[in-house]
Design a protein around this motif. Structure first.
Motif, PDB file in Angstrom:
ATOM      1  N   PRO A   1       5.997   7.638  13.061  1.00 27.93           N
ATOM      2  CA  PRO A   1       5.768   7.091  11.723  1.00 27.93           C
ATOM      3  C   PRO A   1       7.069   6.642  11.072  1.00 27.93           C
ATOM      4  O   PRO A   1       8.162   6.897  11.584  1.00 27.93           O
ATOM      5  CB  PRO A   1       5.172   8.279  10.963  1.00 27.93           C
TER       6      PRO A   1
ATOM      7  N   LEU B   1       4.862   7.421   6.264  1.00 23.68           N
ATOM      8  CA  LEU B   1       3.894   6.333   6.443  1.00 23.68           C
ATOM      9  C   LEU B   1       3.461   6.329   7.904  1.00 23.68           C
ATOM     10  O   LEU B   1       4.304   6.389   8.804  1.00 23.68           O
ATOM     11  CB  LEU B   1       4.514   4.972   6.141  1.00 23.68           C
ATOM     12  N   ASP B   2       2.170   6.211   8.154  1.00 25.55           N
ATOM     13  CA  ASP B   2       1.718   6.210   9.542  1.00 25.55           C
ATOM     14  C   ASP B   2       2.262   5.008  10.308  1.00 25.55           C
ATOM     15  O   ASP B   2       2.642   5.121  11.480  1.00 25.55           O
ATOM     16  CB  ASP B   2       0.189   6.296   9.636  1.00 25.55           C
TER      17      ASP B   2
ATOM     18  N   PRO C   1       0.486   0.228   6.509  1.00 28.49           N
ATOM     19  CA  PRO C   1       0.268   1.662   6.276  1.00 28.49           C
ATOM     20  C   PRO C   1      -1.149   1.970   5.809  1.00 28.49           C
ATOM     21  O   PRO C   1      -1.634   1.388   4.847  1.00 28.49           O
ATOM     22  CB  PRO C   1       1.305   2.014   5.205  1.00 28.49           C
TER      23      PRO C   1
ATOM     24  N   VAL D   1      -0.435   7.570   3.646  1.00 23.58           N
ATOM     25  CA  VAL D   1       0.883   7.833   3.080  1.00 23.58           C
ATOM     26  C   VAL D   1       0.849   9.196   2.402  1.00 23.58           C
ATOM     27  O   VAL D   1      -0.072   9.484   1.620  1.00 23.58           O
ATOM     28  CB  VAL D   1       1.295   6.757   2.052  1.00 23.58           C
TER      29      VAL D   1
ATOM     30  N   THR E   1      -2.261   8.298  -0.457  1.00 17.36           N
ATOM     31  CA  THR E   1      -2.920   7.143   0.148  1.00 17.36           C
ATOM     32  C   THR E   1      -3.844   6.449  -0.843  1.00 17.36           C
ATOM     33  O   THR E   1      -4.594   7.097  -1.571  1.00 17.36           O
ATOM     34  CB  THR E   1      -3.742   7.574   1.376  1.00 17.36           C
TER      35      THR E   1
END
Length: 327
Positions: free
Chosen positions: A237, A249-250, A255, A258, A271
């Motif tokens: 990430p 953040l992925d 993203p 989050v 998110t």
């Protein structure tokens, strides 16, 4: 209604049209391709009534308000400037152009003709990037930004067999930094501005473009580290590290999740729901700029686009990446 034409008959243009059709004020009028056969095929596929094979005719058309450009990077500046000189608003795929000089010329054309020029960087207009901007104060003094975007290109298999497609051809101002690295750099510039200095390294391919690379960027009281590749995959990430916590953040480019991890062990999910296609948000921003008679996005601004290409060009100079467009 904003009447659009598109340049480029590739998958990204299809995705743009799919996203844009979610916006009531978007109207697809025409598509451009160098060949009539491809133009008609693509128009039938995406539902456009008109085709162009001449950029001059497209530029002179009174039926078109704005143009989305998704041609190879090396064509962006010339096409955009021609269109803007004829009063067309331009949404241009990232990277905005091959080098700093071209971006400066595009910005000047936009100002002279009082039209909107915006880089189609989706990341910085997504709901979850806005969430980062809204919550970043919670992590205290930021000390490091880290972003990695490494995606094995489907075209690399052909390259290894001796077939150099556009993605690995310097004639089109391509390569890992231009096509992938920009996703790491543009959000960084929006959040933190221009670095004081950079140190870049690249793994060069025989064709003359970079297959992968890394950049360390010095901001004085913080640093940034970005990694990018078109010849390997990465699954780590992105992270913004602060003295009180870190934002995770992925993915940096789109993203979907989050969260903030605080030093005391707490985890806060920040998110935001992404209810539309990822390219919807950049297109909506662009259309609203036109409708509100604004000439520049505050987020995907001329300054942010210019600063990003300056960083890219500095990294290219350090690592020996040269394009025909530079000469």
């Amino acid at each position: 209604m904003i009447k659009f034409a598109t340049i480029g008959t590739n998958w990204i243009t299809e995705e743009f049209i799919k996203a844009a059709k979610e916006i009531p004020d978007f109207s697809l009028k025409a598509v451009y391709s160098r060949t009539e056969e491809k133009a008609k095929q693509f128009a039938a596929k995406v539902g456009a009534a008109q085709t162009f094979t001449s950029l001059e005719e497209l530029a002179n058309s009174e039926d078109i308000d704005a143009v989305y450009i998704a041609s190879p990077n090396s064509f962006h500046a010339e096409q955009a400037i021609l269109l803007m000189n004829h009063g067309k608003h331009v949404l241009c795929e990232k990277p905005l152009a091959s080098n700093t000089a071209e971006v400066q010329a595009m910005i000047e054309a936009a100002k002279q003709n009082s039209v909107v020029l915006m880089e189609a960087m989706k990341t910085t207009l997504l709901p979850n990037f806005q969430a980062i901007r809204n919550h970043i104060h919670k992590i205290g003094k930021v000390r490091r930004y880290f972003a990695s975007y490494c995606q094995y290109s489907s075209r690399y298999d052909a390259y290894k067999q001796g077939i150099v497609l556009n993605a690995f051809n310097p004639a089109f101002s391509n390569g890992a930094l231009m096509d992938i690295g920009v996703y790491c750099l543009y959000p960084m510039v929006v959040l933190f501005g221009k670095p004081l200095r950079i140190k870049a390294s690249s793994m060069m391919l025989e064709s003359g473009v970079d297959g992968e690379g890394s950049i360390i960027l010095d901001y004085g009281d913080m640093d940034a580290v970005v990694m990018y590749s078109k010849i390997t995959n990465s699954y780590v990430p992105a992270e913004i590290q602060g003295e009180e916590g870190s934002i995770i953040l992925d993915t940096i480019h789109t993203p979907q999740k989050v969260e903030i991890r605080y030093r005391d062990g707490r985890i806060e999910d920040i998110t935001e729901a992404q209810l539309h296609h990822p390219m919807y948000y950049e297109t909506k921003e662009f259309i609203e700029l036109i409708q509100n008679e604004k000439r520049e996005s505050e987020i995907n601004s001329h300054y942010h686009s210019l600063t990003t290409i300056e960083i890219i060009e500095a990294a290219r100079k350090q690592t020996g990446i040269v394009f025909p467009a530079d000469k």
